[in-house]
Design a protein around this motif. Structure first.
Motif, short mmCIF file in Angstrom:
data_model
loop_
_atom_site.label_atom_id
_atom_site.label_comp_id
_atom_site.label_asym_id
_atom_site.label_seq_id
_atom_site.Cartn_x
_atom_site.Cartn_y
_atom_site.Cartn_z
N ALA A 431 0.86 -1.19 0.00
CA ALA A 431 0.00 0.00 0.00
C ALA A 431 0.89 1.24 0.00
CB ALA A 431 -0.92 0.00 1.22
N TYR A 474 -6.18 -2.99 6.24
CA TYR A 474 -5.68 -2.84 4.88
C TYR A 474 -6.74 -3.30 3.89
CZ TYR A 474 -3.16 -4.41 0.67
OH TYR A 474 -2.77 -4.64 -0.63
N PHE A 479 -5.59 -0.97 -2.38
CA PHE A 479 -4.18 -0.88 -2.00
C PHE A 479 -3.92 0.28 -1.04
CE2 PHE A 479 -4.29 -2.78 -6.26
CZ PHE A 479 -3.60 -3.96 -6.05
N VAL A 480 -4.68 0.31 0.03
CA VAL A 480 -4.50 1.39 1.00
C VAL A 480 -4.61 0.83 2.41
CG1 VAL A 480 -6.97 1.98 1.01
CG2 VAL A 480 -5.28 3.69 1.71
#
Length: 790
Positions: A431, A474, A479-480
């Motif tokens: 991420a 997550y 993707f963070v």
């Protein structure tokens, strides 16, 4: 026993794995308590998470010595009274299995026990704290005990940053043969202390003074005296420890379907986050020195908040618009129409705002507004650049690139860099990353928050990787991670467990009808098979994203490639294949694999960058899929699945078209489009006749058609998360949508702004399968880490 306030260790583990350092601190205290008991010739025999309390100040108390017994010198005797404690009939697995799962092999065999049985249980506790998983499972006590006797630990579950000394300690505690097992709880305590103080010149015995051994007189006393003595052992047996330099503060927040949208102000005084509370998802503010949070009016539908450098304004995205709002009051101001889906923003000291893209590169826009201009260029094997983060000089910035393993990670770039200078890959990550002055890079891998030395001038990343937090929420789809930092080094994050979700069946009135699979923190994009008996989705486990298949009995992994595999769909009409996108050596392209032969995937003859499958036509002749274009954003293409025909664009305008799905008769295609800055649902004929009909009003995402028999109906998710139904009347080549009718309010994972994927599906019998965000998961507090010292 003593009345102790606080939660049990079982309650704490239920929220997920415990960070490494915290686990070891708990374990050291448990070992110390066991040593006290063992020196008094007492064996606990029932050590398990439910019998351990954690007080509000972090002290551990080992309780429930009610099953403890005096040490027997002869451990060779076999006696069924030494087998797992049975306090209720076999039809009560909640009691029996919970105890049996923490028994030693000698207890399971009915052999007399000594203190080494507590050592084995201690190993089980430490393993469970570190991994969040119990070692032995089963539907019956026999299955659990079989695991105790035969199953070896799955060491791959341990966090990658687990020290070698702790791995060795666990192996020695969990030996099936007790003669090979560690013999002393105090030796365990020393091993843990030495792990805490690897470079200290102070002897461990000086750091934590050890009590002199006690005399071992025989326990020949009355039963009443035994009860009194054992109760005394349940009191805390702890030594004074040095005061920690760091401080963790729990910051409670209202429930949220978007737990990763949070941002700490640069001055470190306030954090913003997205939560629903008692209304629609919107921005909330909470000062770190306050016990309450307040919503910001007019920010409904907000995602990805980020702060201005002076901490007076917040930027955020709503639909396809970039907006800002002043913290002191006022209404949100629209800065620009973004077009392509945004993935994170950053506000520089020179008035520049950087915008990450779901399918595009990093773009720059002035805080006063205007047109967004690309400042990075996607490499051939990259799918997107997202979640930018400015360094203090306002010139250089970090961003996260998606792609195959060799291209995915954290990059460093500069606004004033020459066109020939490419961004520099710093490190692999799952991420986006953040920078903590003066020289630390923080990033996520396999759910852990890690730190490594970083020189912002040279871009060099050096030294050992250090664990900051064991478990952070997550989202593998975007993707963070739930992570943010301030300029003065404060860190806020949401621990793992806030992403919990559950595939749930509903009828047309919103009544729950049951669940599919287990509670998960990463499952996404569920798709029903043509016969509605199975579901395919993607999940992230051990840091890798793969395709899975679920039914009423089991959940089975379908792909195993090290690159991320996502967004699966079933072939039609037979459901014999699954199509998905995968980021491998050729970038993000489409693959097809036989359902009954996993591992047979082959790339499709599709064209375009950053591909993702949308839907199959009912007759199996065409596949709708997504392609990204630097000028037109996300487009819908058609791949003929018979003959040698080449793919061609179906929807290719200067704005995003997404979520394209065929009607049950294959004559129409519904999709989302963001022409006006608001995402809405439209329908067009297939093949194209040039005509298009709007379906949603006031915003709508994730269109689905009604099943056969109800094919003249379209569903979508409105901006308030309600599931809407729109009747359709077809007259020749003309389609007439009716007025949208609300069916029920959902708690769909990702909320209504998640227009890049489908998080629900419609079964052939009219039921709805929805990926539901769980309330209790959304209420996991944000952690504020103060005075972080690596």
């Amino acid at each position: 026993m003593e009345l102790v306030t606080g939660e049990t260790l079982a309650d704490r583990i239920a929220r997920g794995a415990i960070p490494l350092e915290e686990s070891l601190k708990f374990a050291a205290q448990i070992a110390e308590a066991l040593q006290a008991a063992h020196e008094s010739n007492v064996i606990h025999r029932d050590l398990k998470p439910a019998n351990i309390k954690i007080t509000p100040n972090g002290q551990v108390k080992v309780l429930d010595f009610g099953l403890a017994k005096a040490y027997e010198a002869d451990v060779s005797k076999s006696n069924l009274m030494n087998s797992p404690t049975i306090t209720s009939p076999a039809t009560s697995p909640g009691v029996i299995l919970g105890t049996a799962a923490y028994m030693s092999p000698e207890q399971a065999k009915g052999i007399a026990v000594d203190r080494r049985t507590d050592i084995f249980a201690f190993g089980l506790l430490l393993y469970e704290m570190l991994t969040g998983h119990r070692m032995f499972y089963g539907d019956t006590m026999a299955e659990v005990l079989a695991g105790v006797l035969k199953t070896e630990p799955d060491w791959s579950r341990l966090p990658p940053q687990t020290p070698a000394s702790i791995r060795k300690l666990l192996r020695r505690c969990l030996q099936k043969d007790r003669n090979r097992r560690m013999d002393s709880a105090w030796d365990i305590h020393i091993e843990i202390e030495e792990t805490f103080l690897p470079d200290s010149d102070v002897p461990v015995s000086a750091a934590v003074p050890r009590q002199p051994p006690r005399s071992r007189t025989p326990w020949v006393i009355a039963a009443a005296s035994i009860i009194v003595a054992v109760a005394a052992l349940a009191l805390p047996y702890l030594k004074t420890r040095p005061e920690a330099l760091e401080m963790l503060v729990n910051l409670a927040t209202p429930a949220s379907t978007d737990p990763t949208s949070l941002a700490l102000s640069p001055d470190g005084r306030t954090f913003a986050f997205v939560a629903s509370g008692d209304g629609d998802p919107r921005l909330w503010l909470r000062p770190l020195n306050s016990e309450t949070a307040q919503p910001l009016p007019g920010t409904e539908g907000a995602v990805w908040p980020f702060w201005s450098p002076d901490s007076k304004k917040i930027g955020f995205f709503s639909g396809s618009q970039l907006k800002t709002i002043e913290v002191g009051g006022g209404k949100p101001k629209t800065i620009s129409f973004i077009g392509a889906a945004a993935r994170g923003g950053a506000w520089g000291s020179n008035g520049n705002i950087l915008i990450g893209g779901g399918t595009s590169s990093i773009r720059r826009i002035k805080e006063s507004g205007g047109e967004a201009v690309a400042v990075t260029e996607l490499e051939i094997n990259q799918s997107s650049h997202r979640f930018p983060h400015f360094l203090p000089d306002g010139r250089r910035y970090l961003f996260f690139a998606t792609g195959p393993p060799e291209a995915q990670g954290i990059y460093l770039a500069a606004l004033d860099a020459p066109a020939t200078e490419k961004p520099k890959l710093l490190t692999a990550s799952d991420a986006g990353a953040v920078y903590v002055a003066p020289d630390w890079l923080l990033f996520l891998r396999q759910g852990s928050l890690l730190a490594q030395r970083f020189d912002p001038e040279s871009g060099a990343v050096t030294g050992d990787v250090k664990t900051v937090a064991q478990s952070v929420t997550y989202d593998a789809t975007t993707f963070v991670g739930a992570l943010s930092v301030s300029h003065d080094g404060k860190i806020v994050y949401r621990p793992g467990g806030a992403g919990k979700r559950q595939l749930t069946w509903f009828d047309r009135k919103g009544n729950p009808l049951g669940t599919l699979g287990s509670i998960d923190d990463s499952i996404a994009a569920p798709q029903l098979s043509p016969d509605s008996r199975r579901v395919t989705a993607f999940r992230t486990t051990a840091g890798n994203t793969d395709i899975w298949i679920l039914d009423d009995i089991r959940t089975t992994q379908f792909t195993f490639n090290p690159g991320p595999d996502r967004f699966p769909i079933w072939s039609k009409p037979d459901g014999t294949h699954i199509i998905f996108d995968s980021q491998r050596e050729k970038g993000r392209v489409l693959y097809r694999s036989q359902v009954h032969s996993p591992g047979t995937e082959m790339p499709l003859n599709s064209e375009g960058r950053d591909q993702a499958a949308w839907d199959y036509s009912p007759d199996g002749r065409f596949l709708l899929y997504a392609v990204s274009d630097a000028k037109t954003g996300r487009d819908v293409w058609v791949l003929p699945m018979t003959g040698n025909e080449k793919p061609y664009p179906l929807l290719r305008e200067t704005y995003d078209e997404r979520n394209a799905v065929f009607s049950p008769d294959g004559k129409w295609v519904a999709y989302t489009v963001n022409v006006s800055g608001q995402v809405n649902v439209e329908v067009r004929a297939f093949p194209d006749t040039g005509a298009r009909w709007p379906v949603s009003t006031g915003g709508g995402v994730q269109p689905r058609w009604g099943p056969l028999g109800k094919e003249k109906e379209i569903y979508y998710i409105a901006e308030d998360s309600r599931l809407m139904a729109v009747p359709i009347v077809v007259k020749g080549n003309i389609l007439e949508p009716g007025a949208p009718e609300p069916l029920f309010t959902t708690k769909i994972w990702g909320g209504p702004n998640c227009c890049t994927r489908q998080e629900y599906d419609v079964a052939s019998d009219g039921r709805f399968l929805i990926n539901v965000a769980l309330d209790d998961a959304g209420e996991i507090p944000v952690i504020s880490l103060l005075n972080w010292k690596p």
